[in-house]
Design a protein around this motif. Structure first.
Motif, PDB file in Angstrom:
ATOM      1  N   ALA A  68       0.833  -1.199   0.000  1.00 23.33           N
ATOM      2  CA  ALA A  68       0.000   0.000   0.000  1.00 23.33           C
ATOM      3  C   ALA A  68       0.869   1.250   0.000  1.00 23.33           C
ATOM      4  O   ALA A  68       1.863   1.329   0.722  1.00 23.33           O
ATOM      5  N   PHE A  69       0.485   2.216  -0.819  1.00 28.39           N
ATOM      6  CA  PHE A  69       1.109   3.529  -0.845  1.00 28.39           C
ATOM      7  C   PHE A  69       0.080   4.560  -0.386  1.00 28.39           C
ATOM      8  O   PHE A  69      -1.096   4.475  -0.765  1.00 28.39           O
ATOM      9  N   SER A  70       0.531   5.509   0.392  1.00 27.72           N
ATOM     10  CA  SER A  70      -0.340   6.592   0.834  1.00 27.72           C
ATOM     11  C   SER A  70       0.286   7.913   0.425  1.00 27.72           C
ATOM     12  O   SER A  70       1.483   8.135   0.646  1.00 27.72           O
ATOM     13  N   PHE A  71      -0.503   8.786  -0.209  1.00 27.50           N
ATOM     14  CA  PHE A  71       0.027  10.122  -0.507  1.00 27.50           C
ATOM     15  C   PHE A  71      -1.083  11.161  -0.551  1.00 27.50           C
ATOM     16  O   PHE A  71      -2.249  10.848  -0.776  1.00 27.50           O
TER      17      PHE A  71
ATOM     18  N   ARG B  97       9.386   4.084   4.224  1.00 23.43           N
ATOM     19  CA  ARG B  97       9.777   5.460   4.555  1.00 23.43           C
ATOM     20  C   ARG B  97       8.658   6.432   4.224  1.00 23.43           C
ATOM     21  O   ARG B  97       7.658   6.085   3.608  1.00 23.43           O
ATOM     22  N   SER B  98       8.847   7.676   4.649  1.00 22.52           N
ATOM     23  CA  SER B  98       7.917   8.747   4.314  1.00 22.52           C
ATOM     24  C   SER B  98       8.713   9.903   3.736  1.00 22.52           C
ATOM     25  O   SER B  98       9.934   9.996   3.901  1.00 22.52           O
TER      26      SER B  98
ATOM     27  N   LEU C   7       7.968   6.067  -4.694  1.00 19.06           N
ATOM     28  CA  LEU C   7       7.659   5.092  -3.645  1.00 19.06           C
ATOM     29  C   LEU C   7       8.020   3.675  -4.086  1.00 19.06           C
ATOM     30  O   LEU C   7       8.492   2.865  -3.282  1.00 19.06           O
ATOM     31  N   ALA C   8       7.811   3.381  -5.370  1.00 21.19           N
ATOM     32  CA  ALA C   8       8.123   2.040  -5.890  1.00 21.19           C
ATOM     33  C   ALA C   8       9.620   1.789  -5.960  1.00 21.19           C
ATOM     34  O   ALA C   8      10.067   0.634  -5.931  1.00 21.19           O
TER      35      ALA C   8
ATOM     36  N   PHE D 162       3.077  14.997   9.884  1.00 25.61           N
ATOM     37  CA  PHE D 162       2.645  14.432   8.602  1.00 25.61           C
ATOM     38  C   PHE D 162       2.990  12.946   8.498  1.00 25.61           C
ATOM     39  O   PHE D 162       2.191  12.142   8.055  1.00 25.61           O
ATOM     40  N   HIS D 163       4.218  12.576   8.887  1.00 26.82           N
ATOM     41  CA  HIS D 163       4.681  11.210   8.667  1.00 26.82           C
ATOM     42  C   HIS D 163       3.825  10.209   9.430  1.00 26.82           C
ATOM     43  O   HIS D 163       3.400   9.198   8.901  1.00 26.82           O
ATOM     44  N   LYS D 164       3.570  10.470  10.701  1.00 28.12           N
ATOM     45  CA  LYS D 164       2.769   9.557  11.508  1.00 28.12           C
ATOM     46  C   LYS D 164       1.338   9.514  10.996  1.00 28.12           C
ATOM     47  O   LYS D 164       0.673   8.486  11.068  1.00 28.12           O
ATOM     48  N   LEU D 165       0.844  10.635  10.496  1.00 31.10           N
ATOM     49  CA  LEU D 165      -0.501  10.671   9.934  1.00 31.10           C
ATOM     50  C   LEU D 165      -0.631   9.656   8.810  1.00 31.10           C
ATOM     51  O   LEU D 165      -1.559   8.851   8.786  1.00 31.10           O
ATOM     52  N   HIS D 166       0.316   9.641   7.896  1.00 30.82           N
ATOM     53  CA  HIS D 166       0.203   8.743   6.748  1.00 30.82           C
ATOM     54  C   HIS D 166       0.474   7.294   7.139  1.00 30.82           C
ATOM     55  O   HIS D 166      -0.062   6.392   6.521  1.00 30.82           O
TER      56      HIS D 166
END
Length: 346
Positions: free
Chosen positions: A3-6, A20-21, A106-107, A330-334
């Motif tokens: 899964a990717f989140s952005f 990573r973020s 991300l990939a 931001f990082h923990k949010l994603h």
């Protein structure tokens, strides 16, 4: 599951995979805008050290772009191609290019050149979720993306896309643990999230995990508008022309409150900024109160977004410090958004 989140904000991209973020500007540039150098032409690794990478995508075949965390440091502001617009943003070529570059970035953390069954979680302003444009955006993401990154071709098969309201991620981080259990405050209290971004300010009110339409609104103004107004005032007071707002933005970001055009030309704008921010927030709070009508019905205000450090004091003075929670992470949010996705799919 991979899964990717952005979240592609008008000012910055916030993105994460399970390794990573990252946070990077929401602007791209054509490689040719950098010029050339006999030193940097000797090795591609030299370029990589500057915090950007080269991308090619079939949407614009034959053109090489650059994007990354430090793109603003290596390209003149006039050469940056922003994705910031309120007019059909999700169908614009620049926006689609940026989204594909994010997927490739991300990939690139994985050994495989081809990633299958990738699930993407992304956020949109709440009142845009479920619209025709949002569905078009989802269809664009949910396909096979073939992107070259620093000359290496990657295949990213996005098989599922989940679009959530942007402020919901903040609430998930605050009130949900890693097992997917939510705090009773999230279920029982009335919570208003104010997401102060670069191009929009989103006010969303939630109760029983549901967004209350009559107590929510999206205002199409944000930090970009403050930067532009400060730049215009500097122009008037110093008799200069065409001061790019990016110099003001940099002064805010490094906390000098100075627009540094060159070593010879520097313009302090601290007093100008205070005046403009005060006027901006007073108008914004007035508009919000017209929607909320009864502010006492809100149990807690949660402030977040890229501009929160600029406006938080003004909101605390108005709503009361005990009623306001400031949220920066931001990082923990994603990371929480990815946890949420795993719970939903399990």
């Amino acid at each position: 599951m991979l899964a990717f989140s952005f979240d592609v904000g008008n000012g910055f991209v916030k993105a994460r995979n399970n390794k990573r973020s990252m946070i990077a500007p929401s602007s791209i540039a054509k490689k040719e805008s950098m010029g050339s150098s006999s030193i940097t032409d000797m090795s591609s690794s030299f370029d990589a050290s500057f915090g950007y990478r080269e991308f090619e995508f079939s949407l614009d075949d034959g053109t090489t772009y650059i994007w990354g965390e430090e793109i603003a440091d290596v390209v003149d502001p006039s050469s940056l191609l922003p994705t910031y617009t309120h007019n059909h943003r999700y169908t614009q070529k620049r926006f689609k290019l940026l989204c594909s570059f994010i997927l490739a970035e991300l990939a690139s953390d994985y050994k495989e050149d081809e990633l299958r069954d990738v699930i993407v979680v992304t956020g949109l302003p709440s009142q845009e979720v479920g619209t025709t444009e949002a569905e078009d955006f989802k269809r664009f993401l949910q396909q096979k993306h073939i992107v070259k990154i620093n000359g290496k071709q990657l295949f990213i098969h996005v098989t599922d896309v989940r679009i959530i309201e942007q402020p919901l991620g903040t609430l998930l981080h605050q009130y949900m643990n890693e097992s997917g259990q939510v705090h009773k405050e999230f279920l029982n209290n009335t919570l208003t999230v104010i997401d102060f971004g670069a191009g929009t300010t989103i006010m969303d009110t939630f109760k029983n995990v549901k967004r209350l339409e009559d107590k929510s609104e999206t205002y199409y103004e944000g930090m970009n508008d403050i930067h532009k107004r400060v730049a215009k005032r500097i122009e008037r007071e110093h008799g200069i022309k065409d001061l790019d707002a990016s110099f003001v933005e940099e002064g805010f970001r490094n906390n000098t409150m100075v627009a540094t055009v060159s070593e010879r030309k520097k313009y302090s704008f601290e007093d100008i900024a205070k005046d403009i921010i005060t006027n901006f927030i007073e108008k914004l709070i007035s508009d919000m109160e017209a929607v909320l009508t009864n502010r006492d019905s809100i149990d807690k205000f949660i402030l977040t977004g890229g501009g929160v450090h600029i406006v938080s004091t003004y909101f605390q003075d108005t709503f009361g410090k005990d009623s306001v929670l400031i949220y920066f992470k931001f990082h923990k949010l994603h990371n929480t958004v990815l946890i949420y996705l795993k719970v939903v799919l399990s």
